[in-house]
Design a protein around this motif. Structure first.
Motif, PDB file in Angstrom:
ATOM      1  N   GLN A 106      33.669  41.099  40.848  1.00  0.00           N
ATOM      2  CA  GLN A 106      32.350  40.325  40.007  1.00  0.00           C
ATOM      3  C   GLN A 106      31.210  40.822  40.287  1.00  0.00           C
ATOM      4  N   THR A 107      31.028  41.088  41.433  1.00  0.00           N
ATOM      5  CA  THR A 107      29.573  41.736  42.202  1.00  0.00           C
ATOM      6  C   THR A 107      30.048  43.262  41.370  1.00  0.00           C
ATOM      7  N   VAL A 108      31.001  43.964  41.899  1.00  0.00           N
ATOM      8  CA  VAL A 108      31.759  45.513  40.495  1.00  0.00           C
ATOM      9  C   VAL A 108      30.712  45.459  39.934  1.00  0.00           C
ATOM     10  N   ALA A 109      31.039  44.227  38.857  1.00  0.00           N
ATOM     11  CA  ALA A 109      31.545  44.701  37.497  1.00  0.00           C
ATOM     12  C   ALA A 109      30.272  43.914  36.292  1.00  0.00           C
ATOM     13  N   ARG A 110      29.005  43.156  37.247  1.00  0.00           N
ATOM     14  CA  ARG A 110      28.568  42.614  37.330  1.00  0.00           C
ATOM     15  C   ARG A 110      28.655  41.610  35.889  1.00  0.00           C
ATOM     16  N   ASN A 111      29.460  41.156  36.258  1.00  0.00           N
ATOM     17  CA  ASN A 111      30.324  40.471  34.903  1.00  0.00           C
ATOM     18  C   ASN A 111      30.785  38.444  35.419  1.00  0.00           C
ATOM     19  N   PRO A 112      30.868  37.869  35.306  1.00  0.00           N
ATOM     20  CA  PRO A 112      31.228  36.768  36.043  1.00  0.00           C
ATOM     21  C   PRO A 112      32.432  36.389  35.225  1.00  0.00           C
ATOM     22  N   LEU A 113      32.733  36.984  34.441  1.00  0.00           N
ATOM     23  CA  LEU A 113      34.440  36.827  33.888  1.00  0.00           C
ATOM     24  C   LEU A 113      35.098  38.024  34.400  1.00  0.00           C
ATOM     25  N   ALA A 114      35.050  39.206  35.794  1.00  0.00           N
ATOM     26  CA  ALA A 114      36.102  40.148  36.257  1.00  0.00           C
ATOM     27  C   ALA A 114      36.504  39.296  37.473  1.00  0.00           C
ATOM     28  N   SER A 115      37.967  39.494  37.408  1.00  0.00           N
ATOM     29  CA  SER A 115      37.753  38.673  38.504  1.00  0.00           C
ATOM     30  C   SER A 115      39.425  39.413  38.509  1.00  0.00           C
ATOM     31  N   PRO A 116      39.700  39.659  40.085  1.00  0.00           N
ATOM     32  CA  PRO A 116      41.376  40.561  40.028  1.00  0.00           C
ATOM     33  C   PRO A 116      42.295  39.762  39.470  1.00  0.00           C
ATOM     34  N   ASP A 117      42.847  39.170  39.207  1.00  0.00           N
ATOM     35  CA  ASP A 117      42.999  38.164  38.254  1.00  0.00           C
ATOM     36  C   ASP A 117      43.453  38.570  36.360  1.00  0.00           C
ATOM     37  N   VAL A 118      42.117  39.160  35.770  1.00  0.00           N
ATOM     38  CA  VAL A 118      42.155  39.796  35.103  1.00  0.00           C
ATOM     39  C   VAL A 118      41.868  40.715  34.419  1.00  0.00           C
ATOM     40  N   ILE A 119      41.737  41.373  36.196  1.00  0.00           N
ATOM     41  CA  ILE A 119      41.021  43.115  35.642  1.00  0.00           C
ATOM     42  C   ILE A 119      42.589  44.148  35.777  1.00  0.00           C
ATOM     43  N   GLY A 120      43.566  43.306  36.518  1.00  0.00           N
ATOM     44  CA  GLY A 120      45.283  43.670  36.463  1.00  0.00           C
ATOM     45  C   GLY A 120      45.419  44.081  37.430  1.00  0.00           C
ATOM     46  N   VAL A 121      44.652  43.735  38.645  1.00  0.00           N
ATOM     47  CA  VAL A 121      45.174  43.908  40.318  1.00  0.00           C
ATOM     48  C   VAL A 121      46.575  43.025  40.363  1.00  0.00           C
ATOM     49  N   THR A 122      46.400  41.169  39.687  1.00  0.00           N
ATOM     50  CA  THR A 122      47.241  41.142  40.502  1.00  0.00           C
ATOM     51  C   THR A 122      49.058  41.270  39.252  1.00  0.00           C
ATOM     52  N   HIS A 123      48.466  41.198  38.296  1.00  0.00           N
ATOM     53  CA  HIS A 123      49.445  41.423  37.031  1.00  0.00           C
ATOM     54  C   HIS A 123      50.300  42.756  37.721  1.00  0.00           C
ATOM     55  N   GLY A 124      48.961  43.872  38.738  1.00  0.00           N
ATOM     56  CA  GLY A 124      50.018  45.790  39.098  1.00  0.00           C
ATOM     57  C   GLY A 124      50.788  44.676  40.092  1.00  0.00           C
ATOM     58  N   ALA A 125      50.660  43.896  41.386  1.00  0.00           N
ATOM     59  CA  ALA A 125      51.262  43.054  42.357  1.00  0.00           C
ATOM     60  C   ALA A 125      53.005  42.881  41.646  1.00  0.00           C
ATOM     61  N   GLY A 126      52.563  41.498  40.909  1.00  0.00           N
ATOM     62  CA  GLY A 126      53.226  41.363  40.395  1.00  0.00           C
ATOM     63  C   GLY A 126      54.719  42.348  39.603  1.00  0.00           C
ATOM     64  N   ALA A 127      54.149  43.024  38.961  1.00  0.00           N
ATOM     65  CA  ALA A 127      54.620  43.875  38.096  1.00  0.00           C
ATOM     66  C   ALA A 127      55.490  44.974  38.933  1.00  0.00           C
ATOM     67  N   ALA A 128      55.156  45.464  40.129  1.00  0.00           N
ATOM     68  CA  ALA A 128      55.964  45.707  41.632  1.00  0.00           C
ATOM     69  C   ALA A 128      56.995  44.667  42.133  1.00  0.00           C
ATOM     70  N   THR A 129      56.636  43.794  42.518  1.00  0.00           N
ATOM     71  CA  THR A 129      57.745  42.911  42.992  1.00  0.00           C
ATOM     72  C   THR A 129      58.569  42.274  42.431  1.00  0.00           C
ATOM     73  N   VAL A 130      58.209  42.515  40.561  1.00  0.00           N
ATOM     74  CA  VAL A 130      59.813  42.105  40.177  1.00  0.00           C
ATOM     75  C   VAL A 130      60.650  43.055  39.643  1.00  0.00           C
ATOM     76  N   ALA A 131      59.823  44.344  40.133  1.00  0.00           N
ATOM     77  CA  ALA A 131      60.528  45.581  39.960  1.00  0.00           C
ATOM     78  C   ALA A 131      61.706  45.444  41.382  1.00  0.00           C
ATOM     79  N   ALA A 132      60.872  45.253  42.099  1.00  0.00           N
ATOM     80  CA  ALA A 132      61.490  45.910  43.207  1.00  0.00           C
ATOM     81  C   ALA A 132      62.375  44.368  43.485  1.00  0.00           C
ATOM     82  N   LEU A 133      62.088  43.075  42.718  1.00  0.00           N
ATOM     83  CA  LEU A 133      63.465  41.934  43.315  1.00  0.00           C
ATOM     84  C   LEU A 133      65.020  42.611  41.521  1.00  0.00           C
ATOM     85  N   SER A 134      64.031  42.928  40.781  1.00  0.00           N
ATOM     86  CA  SER A 134      65.250  42.839  39.941  1.00  0.00           C
ATOM     87  C   SER A 134      66.189  43.993  39.600  1.00  0.00           C
TER      88      SER A 134
END
Length: 360
Positions: A106-134
């Motif tokens: 949020q400091t970098v983006a200067r936006n209270p709407l920004a967070s790792p789960d909003v800008i794709g970080v946790t989605h990237g982690a989730g996609a990689a984990t699901v791919a490894a499991l699948s």
């Protein structure tokens, strides 16, 4: 400018609400309200920890909980020390990591709407984990590292698409949301194409759950947090310059792009490791920094208060998830999403109303 600084130093002047701590040649400017808020949050967190270890299928008296924590013999050693404490440790560490990661992003983006789960970080982690499991590509104990790699890859993708000679906060958030949607679609595709049992396991992980988590997941997260302490100290200092607009930073000679890159990398690593340990516990990284900033009333988001708030949110949410609909146990991410989603909608409406009022 230099004369004013010298006068301030000579006369011992300081901003309102601050205290100067001196030790030898070093001196530190401390915001008193931030210290008080951090102390109150620490006390609340300690109470939540005791309540978490007491409450469950069987109630354990607080005195016995304290005995177990102090390493003294107790009849409740199995329940407290073996079943509840490892899960609690993962929740504490993951919540603290999400809180700091959200504050940095949020400091970098200067936006209270920004967070790792909003800008794709946790989605990237989730996609990689699901791919490894699948595809059964890695062993179970290496999944946290796959999650970290996926989060870093998603953040790099967002950074590359958002970079146009300089990192603009609005473009950074919009590109991150687009990458999140794309990665979420990819994750759903992998779930439909994979084995049924693996898909069920992945769905539980994607909701963010501390069930079955233990010291194996807590170890890498604790190591990253320990190594990240010096980086967090630098981040606390760099936050002030990162909050400048581009023109001001250029006039002051601040290497703004390098500072923002460093803060982003630190936030992404913390969020990715926390996701690998506990799953994508949504909205903690969004809520914790905002709560901490409103409590401290500071210009920059306080990292320590954000970490304590994140840990408190996860611990209380997991306690409620275990007992609210007992004997059914909900994933902790369900409760954080139930609180965080309405807050995000309110934040969007509030931001739009402010921008509309400014334009008029």
């Amino acid at each position: 400018m230099s004369r004013t600084t010298a006068d301030v130093r000579r006369r011992g002047l300081r901003p309102a609400g601050h205290t100067v701590l001196r030790g030898g040649r070093a001196s530190f400017l401390v915001h008193r309200r931030t210290v008080v808020v951090a102390a109150v949050l620490a006390v609340l967190l300690a109470c939540a920890v005791v309540a978490y270890l007491c409450v469950g299928e069987s109630f354990v008296p607080p005195t016995e909980v304290v005995r177990v924590l102090l390493g003294r013999p107790s009849a409740d050693e199995l329940v407290v020390g073996t079943l509840r404490l490892p899960r609690l440790v993962v929740g504490l560490l993951a919540g603290a990591a999400f809180g700091v990661a959200g504050a940095l992003v949020q400091t970098v983006a200067r936006n209270p709407l920004a967070s790792p789960d909003v800008i794709g970080v946790t989605h990237g982690a989730g996609a990689a984990t699901v791919a490894a499991l699948s595809f059964n590509a890695v062993a179970q104990d290496t999944l946290p590292y796959v999650s970290v790699a996926g989060g870093l890859a998603a953040a790099l993708l967002v950074y590359l698409f958002a970079w146009r000679g300089r990192l603009r906060s609005s473009r950074f958030v919009l590109v991150g949301i687009g990458v999140s949607v794309a990665l979420g679609s990819l994750t759903q595709l992998l779930l439909t194409k994979g084995d049924y049992l693996v898909a069920q396991q992945a769905k539980v992980w994607l909701t963010g759950s501390l069930n079955g988590r233990g010291y194996e997941e807590a170890g890498p997260l604790a190591l990253v947090l320990l190594i990240g302490v010096p980086a967090a100290l630098w981040a606390a200092r760099a936050q002030r310059s990162a909050s400048f607009d581009d023109d001001t930073a250029t006039a002051l000679g601040v290497p703004l792009d390098r500072v923002r890159l460093g803060l982003t990398v630190l936030g992404v690593v913390l969020a990715s490791v926390a996701t690998g340990a506990a799953g994508p516990v949504d909205f903690v990284a969004l809520l914790a920094p905002q709560i901490a900033r409103r409590l401290t009333r500071t210009a920059q988001t306080p990292l320590l208060s954000s970490a304590l708030t994140g840990a408190l949110v996860v611990v209380v949410a997991d306690l409620l998830a275990r007992r609210l609909f007992s004997p059914i146990e909900l994933p902790v991410g369900v409760l954080t999403a139930a609180v965080g989603a309405p807050y995000l909608m309110w934040l969007i409406v509030r931001t739009r109303s402010r921008s509309g009022g400014t334009s008029s």
